[in-house]
Design a protein around this motif. Structure first.
Motif, mmCIF file in Angstrom:
data_model
loop_
_atom_site.group_PDB
_atom_site.id
_atom_site.type_symbol
_atom_site.label_atom_id
_atom_site.label_comp_id
_atom_site.label_asym_id
_atom_site.label_seq_id
_atom_site.Cartn_x
_atom_site.Cartn_y
_atom_site.Cartn_z
ATOM 1 N N SER A 192 0.703 -1.110 0.115
ATOM 2 C CA SER A 192 0.017 -0.027 -0.133
ATOM 3 C C SER A 192 0.884 1.287 0.068
ATOM 4 C CB SER A 192 -0.975 0.026 1.329
ATOM 5 O OG SER A 192 -0.102 0.187 2.479
ATOM 6 N N ALA A 193 0.306 2.272 -0.290
ATOM 7 C CA ALA A 193 1.019 3.698 -0.433
ATOM 8 C C ALA A 193 1.343 3.930 1.031
ATOM 9 C CB ALA A 193 0.145 4.750 -0.752
ATOM 10 N N ASP A 194 0.749 3.484 2.011
ATOM 11 C CA ASP A 194 1.239 3.663 3.542
ATOM 12 C C ASP A 194 2.510 2.977 3.837
ATOM 13 O OD1 ASP A 194 -0.900 5.414 3.809
ATOM 14 O OD2 ASP A 194 -2.304 3.633 4.913
ATOM 15 N N SER A 195 2.681 1.824 3.287
ATOM 16 C CA SER A 195 3.983 1.134 3.687
ATOM 17 C C SER A 195 5.223 1.175 2.591
ATOM 18 C CB SER A 195 3.691 -0.241 3.825
ATOM 19 O OG SER A 195 3.371 -0.833 2.589
ATOM 20 N N ALA A 196 4.754 1.996 1.486
ATOM 21 C CA ALA A 196 5.744 1.965 0.395
ATOM 22 C C ALA A 196 6.893 2.856 0.652
ATOM 23 C CB ALA A 196 5.177 2.566 -0.896
ATOM 24 N N THR A 197 8.167 2.044 0.547
ATOM 25 C CA THR A 197 9.434 2.883 0.957
ATOM 26 C C THR A 197 9.951 3.621 -0.302
ATOM 27 O OG1 THR A 197 10.843 1.104 0.151
ATOM 28 C CG2 THR A 197 10.016 0.947 2.468
ATOM 29 N N GLY A 198 9.686 3.296 -1.542
ATOM 30 C CA GLY A 198 10.133 3.807 -2.588
ATOM 31 C C GLY A 198 11.689 3.345 -3.220
ATOM 32 N N GLU A 199 12.060 2.499 -2.332
ATOM 33 C CA GLU A 199 13.224 1.969 -2.724
ATOM 34 C C GLU A 199 13.173 1.158 -4.012
ATOM 35 O OE1 GLU A 199 14.441 -0.333 0.559
ATOM 36 O OE2 GLU A 199 14.100 1.493 1.978
ATOM 37 N N PHE A 200 11.948 0.421 -4.473
ATOM 38 C CA PHE A 200 11.887 -0.510 -5.410
ATOM 39 C C PHE A 200 11.699 0.463 -6.689
ATOM 40 C CE2 PHE A 200 8.700 -3.663 -7.723
ATOM 41 C CZ PHE A 200 9.889 -4.293 -8.141
ATOM 42 N N VAL A 201 12.387 0.163 -7.688
ATOM 43 C CA VAL A 201 12.191 0.781 -9.048
ATOM 44 C C VAL A 201 12.261 -0.297 -10.145
ATOM 45 C CG1 VAL A 201 13.188 2.473 -10.563
ATOM 46 C CG2 VAL A 201 13.555 2.865 -8.269
ATOM 47 N N HIS A 202 10.960 -0.574 -10.513
ATOM 48 C CA HIS A 202 10.524 -1.232 -11.828
ATOM 49 C C HIS A 202 10.386 -0.653 -12.817
ATOM 50 C CE1 HIS A 202 7.563 -3.953 -13.948
ATOM 51 N NE2 HIS A 202 8.121 -5.161 -13.066
ATOM 52 N N ILE A 203 11.246 -1.165 -13.872
ATOM 53 C CA ILE A 203 11.177 -0.511 -15.361
ATOM 54 C C ILE A 203 10.805 -1.402 -16.312
ATOM 55 C CG2 ILE A 203 12.566 0.882 -16.861
ATOM 56 C CD1 ILE A 203 14.403 1.622 -14.417
ATOM 57 N N GLU A 204 9.601 -1.287 -17.062
ATOM 58 C CA GLU A 204 9.310 -1.799 -18.299
ATOM 59 C C GLU A 204 9.794 -0.900 -19.466
ATOM 60 O OE1 GLU A 204 7.898 -4.667 -18.805
ATOM 61 O OE2 GLU A 204 7.298 -5.241 -16.676
#
Length: 342
Positions: free
Chosen positions: A301-313
């Motif tokens: 969820s947005a509440d727990s998301a850290t932003g450390e994960f970057v997924h690129i398609e």
């Protein structure tokens, strides 16, 4: 398996190992089970990953745990252009493919060579074509901390994953898809890399990220050249997470990529309807605060998301060698230099 005469580049090495990827349809239920690590071997694999991340001019002294000493080896690779890398790779191949297919890991041989706390990964070799080569080239050009490449085609086993059940009834996730199955050794290695980073200064938003490189078909999200996400969907709170004022690695990188490639459409879930949002990616869920034992079934969820994960398609053009320079410039601009190793 690794032979280094000093005349090859790191990019050559990655291209060579890519040819050993366990191919589509290779496994039966029995051969897949035989290729999986035992609990002791999995622990050894995780220990090896952690040991490699701590290497500092002592690559050849890394001890491979006894449980996997006949499966993996550690080698010092001398790039003909100068850099040195410490490599963990499988020793044996069978029928032209990895005997096990657990994955390939590379780190700079000296801590002083690390310029960015970036961890690159290519989960889908032989399917998302040229992503291993691209991830390897960007790992090298940015002075990143680690490179992890899966050893199996995502459909090397035709059996469905016991982990993530896709929300779409037209989608199948397979046992050998490490983005959707925690039983794959790639996931264990990814988890270990994250734990190591957390124990060595953490992963601050200005300077650190875990970057997964993927490729998309030309018919999928056809108007997007690049589609970046952090494992969140399009609910109101998720859109606010992407568009709000907080500093996010993915927002900086998106802006830098759009600047370096002005003719490309570079999008986020907040401004594109592309469905490849990585909400079912198990490592993305883990990084975004979901406990490891729950990532198969629980969305972040947005509440727990850290932003450390970057997924690129990416469209095919974005994976080509001609784009590497622009990618490198964007990544270096988006992330501040790595702090000293602690």
């Amino acid at each position: 398996m690794l032979q280094n005469d000093g005349t090859s580049t790191f990019e050559d090495l990655i291209a060579c190992f890519d040819t050993y990827t366990v191919f589509q349809g290779y496994y039966s239920d029995e051969t897949y089970a035989a290729a999986q690590p035992t609990p002791e071997q999995l622990h050894g694999w995780e220990d090896l990953v952690s040991s490699l991340l701590s290497v500092d001019r002592n690559c050849t002294s890394v001890v491979v745990p006894e449980s996997i000493a006949q499966i993996h080896e550690v080698s010092l690779f001398n790039d003909s252009m100068g850099p040195q890398y410490c490599i963990a790779s499988e020793i044996y191949s069978v029928n032209g493919v990895y005997a096990k297919g657990w994955g390939f890991l590379a780190v700079p041989a000296a801590q002083e060579a690390i310029k960015r706390n970036l961890h690159f990964a290519a989960p889908h070799p032989a399917y998302d074509l040229f992503t291993p080569e691209q991830a390897g080239a960007l790992f090298k050009s940015t002075g990143a901390r680690s490179l992890l490449i899966a050893g199996r085609h995502r459909m090397a086993s035709p059996a469905p994953s016991d982990c993530v059940v896709p929300t779409s009834n037209t989608t199948i996730y397979y046992k050998t898809d490490p983005a959707h199955n925690v039983a794959e050794p790639f996931f264990s290695a990814s988890e270990t890399i994250r734990e190591w980073q957390r124990a060595h200064g953490g992963c601050p938003a200005p300077s650190c990220a875990f970057v997964q490189m993927h490729g998309k078909k030309s018919t999928t999200c056809p108007t997007d050249t690049l589609f970046l996400s952090s494992g969140l969907g399009r609910g109101a709170s998720s859109v606010a997470w992407y568009t709000g004022p907080a500093d996010r690695p993915i927002k900086r990188l998106t802006a830098e990529l759009a600047s370096k490639f002005p003719t490309w459409k570079v999008s986020l879930p907040s401004d594109s309807d592309c469905r490849l949002t990585a909400t079912e990616n198990v490592f993305g869920r883990l990084v975004n605060g979901i406990a490891a034992q729950s990532v198969c079934t629980t969305f972040a969820s947005a509440d727990s998301a850290t932003g450390e994960f970057v997924h690129i398609e990416q469209a095919a053009v974005a994976r080509g060698e001609e784009a590497y320079h622009g990618w490198t410039a964007a990544l270096l601009a988006a992330f501040s230099p790595a702090a000293a190793y602690t």
